[in-house]
Scaffold this motif. Sequence first.
Motif, short mmCIF file in Angstrom:
data_model
loop_
_atom_site.label_atom_id
_atom_site.label_comp_id
_atom_site.label_asym_id
_atom_site.label_seq_id
_atom_site.Cartn_x
_atom_site.Cartn_y
_atom_site.Cartn_z
N ALA A 189 0.82 -1.21 0.00
CA ALA A 189 0.00 0.00 0.00
C ALA A 189 0.85 1.26 0.00
CB ALA A 189 -0.94 0.01 1.21
N ARG A 190 1.93 1.27 0.79
CA ARG A 190 2.80 2.46 0.79
C ARG A 190 3.48 2.61 -0.57
NH1 ARG A 190 1.79 0.44 6.16
NH2 ARG A 190 1.42 2.29 7.44
N ASN A 191 4.04 1.52 -1.06
CA ASN A 191 4.62 1.49 -2.40
C ASN A 191 4.07 0.28 -3.14
OD1 ASN A 191 6.42 3.77 -2.78
ND2 ASN A 191 7.68 2.89 -1.16
N TYR A 192 3.54 0.52 -4.32
CA TYR A 192 2.95 -0.54 -5.13
C TYR A 192 4.03 -1.49 -5.64
CZ TYR A 192 0.66 -2.78 -9.12
OH TYR A 192 0.17 -3.69 -10.02
N MET A 193 3.70 -2.76 -5.70
CA MET A 193 4.61 -3.76 -6.26
C MET A 193 3.84 -4.61 -7.27
SD MET A 193 6.89 -4.86 -2.98
CE MET A 193 7.25 -3.63 -1.69
N SER A 194 4.43 -4.86 -8.40
CA SER A 194 3.75 -5.56 -9.49
C SER A 194 3.47 -7.01 -9.15
CB SER A 194 4.60 -5.49 -10.76
OG SER A 194 5.78 -6.26 -10.60
N VAL A 195 2.57 -7.61 -9.92
CA VAL A 195 2.25 -9.02 -9.74
C VAL A 195 3.50 -9.88 -9.95
CG1 VAL A 195 0.94 -10.96 -10.71
CG2 VAL A 195 -0.19 -8.76 -10.30
N ASP A 196 4.31 -9.54 -10.94
CA ASP A 196 5.55 -10.30 -11.18
C ASP A 196 6.48 -10.23 -9.97
OD1 ASP A 196 4.76 -11.11 -13.67
OD2 ASP A 196 5.90 -9.59 -14.76
N THR A 197 6.54 -9.08 -9.32
CA THR A 197 7.37 -8.95 -8.12
C THR A 197 6.82 -9.83 -7.00
OG1 THR A 197 8.07 -6.71 -8.66
CG2 THR A 197 8.19 -7.35 -6.36
N LEU A 198 5.50 -9.84 -6.84
CA LEU A 198 4.89 -10.68 -5.81
C LEU A 198 5.15 -12.16 -6.10
CD1 LEU A 198 1.49 -8.87 -5.16
CD2 LEU A 198 3.70 -8.52 -4.07
N LYS A 199 5.15 -12.55 -7.36
CA LYS A 199 5.46 -13.93 -7.70
C LYS A 199 6.90 -14.27 -7.35
CE LYS A 199 2.01 -14.76 -11.29
NZ LYS A 199 1.75 -15.08 -12.71
N ARG A 200 7.79 -13.29 -7.51
CA ARG A 200 9.19 -13.50 -7.13
C ARG A 200 9.31 -13.72 -5.62
NH1 ARG A 200 11.03 -9.13 -9.37
NH2 ARG A 200 11.92 -8.10 -7.55
N VAL A 201 8.51 -12.99 -4.86
CA VAL A 201 8.48 -13.18 -3.41
C VAL A 201 7.99 -14.59 -3.08
CG1 VAL A 201 7.38 -12.45 -1.25
CG2 VAL A 201 8.18 -10.73 -2.90
N LEU A 202 6.94 -15.03 -3.76
CA LEU A 202 6.40 -16.37 -3.53
C LEU A 202 7.41 -17.46 -3.89
CD1 LEU A 202 2.80 -15.75 -4.89
CD2 LEU A 202 3.42 -16.14 -2.49
N VAL A 203 8.20 -17.22 -4.94
CA VAL A 203 9.25 -18.18 -5.32
C VAL A 203 10.27 -18.30 -4.19
CG1 VAL A 203 11.23 -18.53 -6.85
CG2 VAL A 203 8.98 -17.96 -7.81
N GLY A 204 10.67 -17.16 -3.62
CA GLY A 204 11.61 -17.20 -2.50
C GLY A 204 11.01 -17.89 -1.28
#
Length: 657
Positions: free
Chosen positions: A276-291
């Motif tokens: 919410a403070r800084n938007y992050m793309s869906v691809d970035t969120l998928k990278r988080v899920l991979v980690g």
Amino acid sequence: MKKNISIWLLCEAILYEDHKRGLRMKHYDLKRALLIFSLFCIIFFVVLFWQQNSSVDEVAQLFPVYKKVPLIRKERKLSYQPQWHWHCNGKHCERQRITAGVPAVSLWTCSMSCGSTQLWPQPSGPVTLGSRTATFNHEQMVFKSEARDPAGTLIRHAVEIFKNKVLDYVQDVNYTAHETDVGKILVHLHVRLPDVAKLRLDTDESYHLTVKSKTKEIYVNITANTFFGVRHGLETLSQLIWWDEYSKNGMLRMIKNASVKDYPAFPYRGLMLDTARNYMSVDTLKRVLVGMSANKLNIFHWHISDSQSFPLILPRLPKFAKVGSYSPDMTYSPEDVKDLVLFALVRGIRIVIEIDTPAHAGSGWTWGPDENMGELAVCVNKQPWMLYCGEPPCGQVNPDNPKVYEVLETLYKDVLDMTKEDELFHIGGDEVNLECWQDSLSVATQKKYGDFHDLWGDFTLKALDSLKKANGGKVIPYVLVWSSNLTKRPYVSKYFNKSNIVVQSWGSSQWPDTIDLIQDGYKVIISHVDAWYLDCGFGRWRETGDAACDPYRTWQTVYNHRPWIQQGINKKQVMGGEICLWSEQVDETSVDARLWPRGAAFAERMWSDPALDMNTFSITEDVYLRLNSQRDRLVAKGLRPEAMWPQWCLQNPGMCL
């Protein structure tokens, strides 16, 4: 199905265009063409019918066809003569100059067979790893599973993910041309409970992995009660494989004999990310899920809205995102959420969306008057902000407006529909500023509540009732709330039912909050700010007000935090833990470095909870080496974690500690 119809129409169009151009064909040629076309269509519809009926489970039908990826996605052939090789002295790998006549051993190959297991997180059960290794190529791996759907479909996707992990190691596009030590690697996956397709707190995530070699073949067996255990077993198997750059200019290599019995210490192993403070793309969120999946974390707590922005598009309440997002291209659609939920599921993760109320509700909540709904929020953008909230902009839900609870019911229903998560639900509930309400609400409300904590409590009870209605009249088994003044005595027992309310305790580990909650019979999720807040230590992002929670939480601090032992907390009431990354000073360009490898250190604490030296709190060399190996695996996956130490320390194990 649309694609299939399109192919049929294309065939029709081709014939029509041929006719239009007046092409003349001999009668024999025309008959032959029509026969071939008819056979093509028959084969096409037989295949289509088979595909449509091959899966009988609803979960299986949710998944799109898995897209094939290029077998080799990078090429980095060894174009130089290496100067170093490594020799195992029984405990360490020692760096030595390469000399003629002495076989050169790469650091990875030495590390995998010298002392440490190199597995992360460290397994909870017994581990036996052989010292013999074998070269192979990815085409020699054969996977077999008799599991019926829905586990069968989930396993097929997990296998594709595993194959991609192995390919991430490959650095030479031509390596399959080289002779290998084995002819075939047969990986057999067994699931005892194939009907389990959703991750819940009581889901069995344990597994047993064995690797055995016989002549030119390697046999791998992964046995688990559920798909989620099999997935974890595949994750561990991927860590028994590495790229040996010294073998024929580069080959895949693996351990030939192994046995690993493994299970998690806690059912809730979470990572919270604020978008919410800084938007992050869906691809970035998928990278988080991979980690997360690489480290066997299983809860992605998505803090998706706050007073700064409301980027989630709600189907029934689209005005939230329309007035609350930073821009139309900085939003998350229902399709985005569903895509992420499925992406997470096949990686052993579930997504819990939090829309925080009653505080942290400014942007997005201002559309009420335009829709004849009244003011849904108060104190929005009110100045001076430090009197009415913890950071600008201010904003809190208006408890005086009965329409608010109708909006909450609809909002909760949309979230439940998108995530299909009906066991865990996070309603927020932290950092309510009572002065905001006192300055904004009606005189009648002012007179009714001598203590505005009771107004806060009444709001929470009504919000919980809205959640129950949104869930078809059924109580969510575990409703999560942040710790706050309302979760302290005497309010906590007045407003929170300990049978289904779980408190996420985020205050300092030195505060009595966590211990008091456990003594009062509540289950907790631990997120102590002094250990597991990963946004701390980067200084103030504004000139006035408190915003810095120095110092920086190193991976050692994260790893050493074990409050159930250090503070004598009843571990049975600790559902698990969660690291938190608030995004005032982080966006998608820096999220990898903030999360990893610190998130991996947290993951081992949650998965196997290894013992600590309670006198010195020193961390053994084994942990350093294994965590560095895990960091390298994350780099191979395309993530950009922080460095742990100079590379010299990696090349000279035992010399830096």
